[in-house]
Design a protein around this motif. Sequence first.
Motif, PDB file in Angstrom:
ATOM      1  N   ALA A  23       0.857  -1.192   0.000  1.00 58.39           N
ATOM      2  CA  ALA A  23       0.000   0.000   0.000  1.00 58.39           C
ATOM      3  C   ALA A  23       0.893   1.242   0.000  1.00 58.39           C
ATOM      4  CB  ALA A  23      -0.917   0.007   1.214  1.00 58.39           C
ATOM      5  N   PRO A  24       0.562   2.246  -0.806  1.00 60.13           N
ATOM      6  CA  PRO A  24       1.362   3.478  -0.805  1.00 60.13           C
ATOM      7  C   PRO A  24       1.343   4.116   0.580  1.00 60.13           C
ATOM      8  CG  PRO A  24      -0.155   3.417  -2.674  1.00 60.13           C
ATOM      9  CD  PRO A  24      -0.542   2.284  -1.770  1.00 60.13           C
ATOM     10  N   GLN A  25       2.521   4.542   0.993  1.00 64.56           N
ATOM     11  CA  GLN A  25       2.667   5.173   2.294  1.00 64.56           C
ATOM     12  C   GLN A  25       2.755   6.698   2.127  1.00 64.56           C
ATOM     13  OE1 GLN A  25       2.722   3.373   5.263  1.00 64.56           O
ATOM     14  NE2 GLN A  25       2.161   1.678   3.894  1.00 64.56           N
ATOM     15  N   ALA A  26       2.151   7.391   3.054  1.00 63.69           N
ATOM     16  CA  ALA A  26       2.246   8.852   3.024  1.00 63.69           C
ATOM     17  C   ALA A  26       3.662   9.275   3.418  1.00 63.69           C
ATOM     18  CB  ALA A  26       1.231   9.472   3.983  1.00 63.69           C
ATOM     19  N   PRO A  27       4.181  10.298   2.797  1.00 64.04           N
ATOM     20  CA  PRO A  27       5.520  10.775   3.181  1.00 64.04           C
ATOM     21  C   PRO A  27       5.549  11.183   4.657  1.00 64.04           C
ATOM     22  CG  PRO A  27       4.787  11.817   1.139  1.00 64.04           C
ATOM     23  CD  PRO A  27       3.599  11.097   1.705  1.00 64.04           C
ATOM     24  N   VAL A  28       6.674  10.892   5.295  1.00 68.13           N
ATOM     25  CA  VAL A  28       6.865  11.218   6.706  1.00 68.13           C
ATOM     26  C   VAL A  28       7.755  12.460   6.798  1.00 68.13           C
ATOM     27  CG1 VAL A  28       7.757  10.416   8.925  1.00 68.13           C
ATOM     28  CG2 VAL A  28       6.623   8.801   7.361  1.00 68.13           C
ATOM     29  N   LEU A  29       7.263  13.472   7.511  1.00 69.27           N
ATOM     30  CA  LEU A  29       8.027  14.712   7.672  1.00 69.27           C
ATOM     31  C   LEU A  29       9.167  14.488   8.661  1.00 69.27           C
ATOM     32  CD1 LEU A  29       8.319  17.782   7.129  1.00 69.27           C
ATOM     33  CD2 LEU A  29       6.815  18.165   9.101  1.00 69.27           C
ATOM     34  N   LEU A  30      10.404  14.671   8.179  1.00 70.17           N
ATOM     35  CA  LEU A  30      11.582  14.524   9.037  1.00 70.17           C
ATOM     36  C   LEU A  30      12.153  15.876   9.483  1.00 70.17           C
ATOM     37  CD1 LEU A  30      13.544  11.665   7.233  1.00 70.17           C
ATOM     38  CD2 LEU A  30      11.858  11.495   9.074  1.00 70.17           C
ATOM     39  N   ARG A  31      12.020  16.876   8.689  1.00 67.96           N
ATOM     40  CA  ARG A  31      12.593  18.174   9.037  1.00 67.96           C
ATOM     41  C   ARG A  31      11.779  19.277   8.380  1.00 67.96           C
ATOM     42  NH1 ARG A  31      15.564  17.059  11.827  1.00 67.96           N
ATOM     43  NH2 ARG A  31      17.800  17.067  11.370  1.00 67.96           N
ATOM     44  N   ARG A  32      11.574  20.367   9.102  1.00 70.86           N
ATOM     45  CA  ARG A  32      10.896  21.529   8.522  1.00 70.86           C
ATOM     46  C   ARG A  32      11.604  22.779   9.005  1.00 70.86           C
ATOM     47  NH1 ARG A  32       4.725  22.149   9.701  1.00 70.86           N
ATOM     48  NH2 ARG A  32       5.483  22.431  11.842  1.00 70.86           N
ATOM     49  N   ARG A  33      11.936  23.664   8.085  1.00 75.69           N
ATOM     50  CA  ARG A  33      12.480  24.980   8.399  1.00 75.69           C
ATOM     51  C   ARG A  33      11.579  26.016   7.746  1.00 75.69           C
ATOM     52  NH1 ARG A  33      17.400  25.063  10.667  1.00 75.69           N
ATOM     53  NH2 ARG A  33      16.461  26.918  11.584  1.00 75.69           N
ATOM     54  N   ARG A  34      11.216  27.032   8.516  1.00 82.83           N
ATOM     55  CA  ARG A  34      10.247  27.990   8.017  1.00 82.83           C
ATOM     56  C   ARG A  34      10.598  29.379   8.517  1.00 82.83           C
ATOM     57  NH1 ARG A  34       4.308  26.623   9.546  1.00 82.83           N
ATOM     58  NH2 ARG A  34       5.079  27.131  11.614  1.00 82.83           N
ATOM     59  N   GLY A  35      10.249  30.368   7.727  1.00 80.18           N
ATOM     60  CA  GLY A  35      10.401  31.749   8.156  1.00 80.18           C
ATOM     61  C   GLY A  35      11.676  32.378   7.647  1.00 80.18           C
ATOM     62  N   GLU A  36      12.149  33.383   8.353  1.00 80.84           N
ATOM     63  CA  GLU A  36      13.299  34.190   7.957  1.00 80.84           C
ATOM     64  C   GLU A  36      14.544  33.691   8.680  1.00 80.84           C
ATOM     65  OE1 GLU A  36      15.762  36.145   6.363  1.00 80.84           O
ATOM     66  OE2 GLU A  36      13.878  37.139   5.812  1.00 80.84           O
ATOM     67  N   LEU A  37      15.497  33.144   7.918  1.00 80.74           N
ATOM     68  CA  LEU A  37      16.744  32.646   8.497  1.00 80.74           C
ATOM     69  C   LEU A  37      17.935  33.510   8.139  1.00 80.74           C
ATOM     70  CD1 LEU A  37      16.392  28.777   8.000  1.00 80.74           C
ATOM     71  CD2 LEU A  37      15.647  30.200   9.912  1.00 80.74           C
ATOM     72  N   GLN A  54       7.442   5.829  -8.965  1.00 80.52           N
ATOM     73  CA  GLN A  54       5.996   5.869  -8.814  1.00 80.52           C
ATOM     74  C   GLN A  54       5.553   7.312  -8.636  1.00 80.52           C
ATOM     75  OE1 GLN A  54       4.997   3.446  -5.489  1.00 80.52           O
ATOM     76  NE2 GLN A  54       6.248   1.698  -6.145  1.00 80.52           N
ATOM     77  N   PRO A  55       4.356   7.623  -9.073  1.00 77.16           N
ATOM     78  CA  PRO A  55       3.851   8.971  -8.811  1.00 77.16           C
ATOM     79  C   PRO A  55       3.765   9.201  -7.303  1.00 77.16           C
ATOM     80  CG  PRO A  55       2.498   7.839 -10.442  1.00 77.16           C
ATOM     81  CD  PRO A  55       3.428   6.815  -9.869  1.00 77.16           C
ATOM     82  N   LEU A  56       4.146  10.379  -6.912  1.00 70.33           N
ATOM     83  CA  LEU A  56       4.116  10.692  -5.485  1.00 70.33           C
ATOM     84  C   LEU A  56       2.678  10.792  -5.010  1.00 70.33           C
ATOM     85  CD1 LEU A  56       6.915  13.385  -5.289  1.00 70.33           C
ATOM     86  CD2 LEU A  56       7.045  10.989  -4.620  1.00 70.33           C
ATOM     87  N   PRO A  57       2.374  10.153  -3.898  1.00 64.94           N
ATOM     88  CA  PRO A  57       1.020  10.283  -3.357  1.00 64.94           C
ATOM     89  C   PRO A  57       0.807  11.707  -2.856  1.00 64.94           C
ATOM     90  CG  PRO A  57       2.454   9.199  -1.764  1.00 64.94           C
ATOM     91  CD  PRO A  57       3.256   9.351  -3.030  1.00 64.94           C
ATOM     92  N   PRO A  58      -0.453  12.077  -2.716  1.00 64.59           N
ATOM     93  CA  PRO A  58      -0.715  13.415  -2.164  1.00 64.59           C
ATOM     94  C   PRO A  58      -0.054  13.537  -0.797  1.00 64.59           C
ATOM     95  CG  PRO A  58      -2.725  12.424  -3.023  1.00 64.59           C
ATOM     96  CD  PRO A  58      -1.689  11.346  -3.042  1.00 64.59           C
ATOM     97  N   GLY A  59       0.612  14.640  -0.597  1.00 68.16           N
ATOM     98  CA  GLY A  59       1.343  14.826   0.657  1.00 68.16           C
ATOM     99  C   GLY A  59       1.138  16.208   1.225  1.00 68.16           C
TER     100      GLY A  59
END
Length: 1331
Positions: free
Chosen positions: A482-496, A548-553
Amino acid sequence: MGPASIQGQLLDWLSPDHQASAKGTVRGHGGLCPPHIAEQSPSGHRQHWVGPGRGALHLNSRVSAWGQCRLITAQNFPGTLCGRTGPASSGPTMPLPSHLLPALVLLLVLGRLGWLITLHPGPLAVTLPAARSPGWAWVPSHCRSPGQAACNFVCDCRDCSDEAQCGYRGASPTLGTPFACDFEQDSCGWRDISTSGYSWLRDRAGAALEGPGPHSDHTLGTDLGWYMAVGTHRGKEASTAALRSPTLREAAPSCKLRLWYHVASGDVAELRLEVTHGSETLTLWQSTGPWDPGWQELAVTTGRIRGDFRVTFSATRNATHRGAVALDDLAFWDCGLPTPQASCPLGHHHCQNKVCVEPQQLCDGEDNCGDLSDEDPLTCGRHTATDFETGLGPWNRSEGWSRNHSAGGPERPSWPRRDHSRNSAQGSFLVSVAEPGTPAILSSPEFQASGASNCSLIFYHYLHGSEAGCLQLFLQTLGSSAPQAPVLLRRRRGELGTAWVRDRVDIQSAHPFQILLAGQTGPGGVVGLDDLILSDHCRPVPEVSTLQPLPPGPWAPVPQPLPPSSRLQDSCKQGHFACGDLCVPPEQLCDFEEQCAGGEDEQACGTTDFESLEAGGWEDASVGRLQWRRLSAQESQGSSAAAAGHFLSLQRAWGQLSTEARVLTPLLGPSGPSCELHLAYYLQSQPRGFLALVVVDNGSRELAWQALSSSAGGWKVDKVLLGARRRPFQLEFVGLVDLDGPDQQGAGVDNVTLRDCSPTVTTKRDREVSCNFERDTCSWYPGHLSDTHWRWVESRGPDHDHTTGQGHFVLLDPTDPLAWGHSAHLLSRPQVPAAPTECLSFWYYLHGPQIGTLRLAMRREGEETHLWSRSGTQGNRWHEAWATLSHQPGSRAQYQLLFEGLRDGYHGTMALDDVAVRPGPCWAPHHCSFEDSDCGFSSGGRGLWRRQANASGHTAWGPPTDHTTETAQGHYMVVDTSPDALPRGQTASLTSKEYRPPAQPACLTFWYHGSLHNPGTLRVHLEKGRKHQVLSLSAHGGLAWRLGSVDVQAEQAWRVVFEAVAAGVAHSYVALDDLLLQDGPCPRPGSCDFESGLCGWSHLAWPSLGGYSWDWGGGATPSRYPQPPVDHTLGTKAGHFAFFETGVLGPGGRAAWLRSEPLPATPASCLRFWYHVGFPEHFYKGELRVLLRSTQGQLAVWGTGGHRRHQWLEAQVEVASTKEFQVVFEATLGGQPALGPIALDDVEYLAGQRCQQPAPSPGDTAAPVSVPTAVGSALLLLMLLVLLGLGGRRWLQKRGSCPFQSNTEATAPGFDNILFNADGVTLPASVTSDP
């Protein structure tokens, strides 16, 4: 006799302070002298500057056959007595015969007294210092580092002298200590390279108080601090002023440059910071504005730079800009490469050049060793690195990513100025060009299951220009049914910021997988990638099948973290929050007002105990080696283990920069005035760790709280008043600790709660305008428009409250080191009028030689009305003031009161206490300057008197300047007495409000001004039930304001009425200003015992003299400034006097004037006064002079200076003038700056009487020396010194082989170095002042 014994005898001649200074110059490392600089002079000799002082005893010499004595040529720096270099106790030293020791001692003593003398010809040349020269030193041996080691941010010498030419001024630095320049001593090797009149120079605000430049420097926060500045330039052509650093060498990858700049609004077209290395000039930062007011911080990373480089800061103006720019506090942080070590700590890598680097720095795409051996192909050959210079390597991209480079890139402020791989504008990187809301996807090849090993990805990312920019890293597992949803490992956001930030992700997967990098830009922002480095355990699948096409994430980041139960609904617009049937727009999220029934829209808005994954919306924004991470008590160690559950903790991160860790909330607010943040925290860090809370508002950062010290005892609780904020803001915790240091250092935050933050929340305290500040600040709270704040403090030392003398009050200290803003606000919470007219009374304290301005204003329905103000010192005591608050009858419109303290002065204290509001009008004020209002004066039905200023220069009638400020912007009351406005013989009345009955006889003084032509008569009436005239003045015309006074005795309320009687002359007027009611009878003109104040003497600060004021006080009141213990009038502490503290003038300071009222011309009159001059010892020289000032010019008629006994002395001066004149007491410095008061008491002006010379007494001053006598003495002394010099030369010739000789001839000063004055001989400014 060796150098050590000569030094010991010479120190006996110095003051205690100078002994300490001179002794300090011969300490150092192992008996050596202090740091010095060696460089080639134009003549080929080496020049040495020893120590940080100014002025010296200079002996110019050549290198002899028996020693290494080096040429000393630098003027105005501590000099040397040149013997054999090296430790003072080792090797032979040059003997000095005892018969020359007295001559040397005499030369030194005369140098301390201010003479500048050069003896020549011959091999011995001696230059003595001016009076401000603090010391001398022996020349030590020095570290001769190779040329490539100088200015490389590493102290190769024990005294760091190899870095001194680069602006470094401290001792050997520890890791992380910046190489900084504050421009207080010199320009630190930075020099102007401009090619036009628009250029840089070292300057300070005290040297130019007027103009668009800064009013204070950034280092000291006062007008005495120095900075580099570009003055205004009014040329019509575009021009650039460029300031260039010395040549620097070898910047480490972590190198960061911080500086503070100041730009007058709209004055500059462009600012630019560039670095030049090799053939490339790289722009690190560029801005065309707009710029915020005040000092602004700029922090940029340089990246790894090999070899020599120079930094240039430039300002460009065009024909429409004047171009006023200032620069201060430049600091290079973490720029030095590691130094070689014999061995490395366990686990560290030993580079080929013997440098040690941490294991995570291997194969990370950066030259951490300095010789690239940590990136050697033998070590890193199995890693897969993609630098995008030739393509994407094994990575696949969607349409949103584009390979680009800086050179020729888009002209966008947020665009990267360089890549990471090459640190060059020519280098390539990957950048997201996707539209906002549409992510760009970069996918790795398919990797095999990693098993027990980690597949590590190091990548460098760039987020700048938008708070909405986001970069996310996902793990996509493949191969399962079964296709698995991508797992978020790292997120950086904003003004760096503008740096390329390193990060690393370690992956363990039991299935084949892909790594996905999703970048989404915000408006105006850029998201970039460079140097993707896969470790050797990332093994691609041998035969890659079609992906494979990427599942909706979850590619699109939500505006802020939201509870799992909340999700965006199709029925709501993008960015809106859905709760039930309600769509909450973004601006209503986290606004402290619940829109959703369950309050979901306020659940991730800062308040949290960190038990849930959302962590209250706090998100890490760190870019360095530290990060904030949610941690459990079981995972923690040390002090943090006492906390149950989860908390926010400082942990190691993968970033390469040595910078503080930051964690922010989403946008919050606006907030109400009662808003508070409560928290639990711990901090264990020595010596330079910290934990702070910062409020981020529209790009500006305000320090709201800081942990006072390490909480070694465990967790502590505290609260922070955030107050009312009109715009949305973010909260940010900033922390820095040394996790490798001793004692398990760390920091943590828990149980963060925001309370009473809704703007609609009201409490009982909100209505408490009346406040004595003993319990708290009642309804008053500090404003947040600048980093300068009113502070609620307890009485301590000279700072005492009014209520009890030992309680609490609110204080504004302009010397607060954290205060750089121009003003500070203290506001009341909005109030509803209790009556149509209310009276606000308060006690204020304005004291100090250069204190600023205190204002009171009322805000209502968006308008601000000024009610009251005072500028400059008001004496060392509390004063009461009143202001009437007028409201529309029946109106319920809320109003707000505002006290504003202006930092237009930097020496003194400003305070408030005992504020009270009562219904009804106020009594007439004791002091009225008409600057803010008419003080309740009424001009009757005809309204002929009016309040005005002459700022436009086109006023039909009235004085060109007022009396209060002596400027065209000042206000006064004036009446037109021309025939068409007021026929001859008719009157125009001006009537005050009621004055409170005086408790004792009082004096009402006022200043009046009449037109040049006969303006008529000014009559003064006192109205106590009935009106009776007490004074009639013929308002004869002239350019000066004149003083009038009337004695007041009344047992009931009374008014004063001014009547102008017209004389029928065209273009005539009468004006009034500065009414003052003081206790005691009115003094005679030009006389004062200072018991009730300064009488008619004006202490207005003159900008051309530095902006300093004489003050008023007495021995009974504690003061932060030295002053006489008793006055002369009473001879007790209860008496009062006028005084000035000369120590605030600083090097090159000017003067303070105390001016009398205009006095009529006189053939001979006597001025008698008592003065007190107290300084610690002889070399400190304060000066008191008496000047006569008239339209004919200025004449000094008396003066005294130098050391005096700490007692009151009498002086009398006979004055004569053919014109109307003023007497001026001038206090200034004639030598070293030092704490020492000059005081005056019992000034008596005896008009028409000649002085009777008193019999001489031990306390009297010596008779003034005539000019011929002084000149003759100078000639005799000079001849004596020449003879001594010739004798010394003969002895030197007999001895032979002496190392003292110079190729350059000094020029002996002539008599043009002496200025003649009516009261003696003084040295010119070029001799007695710093350059």
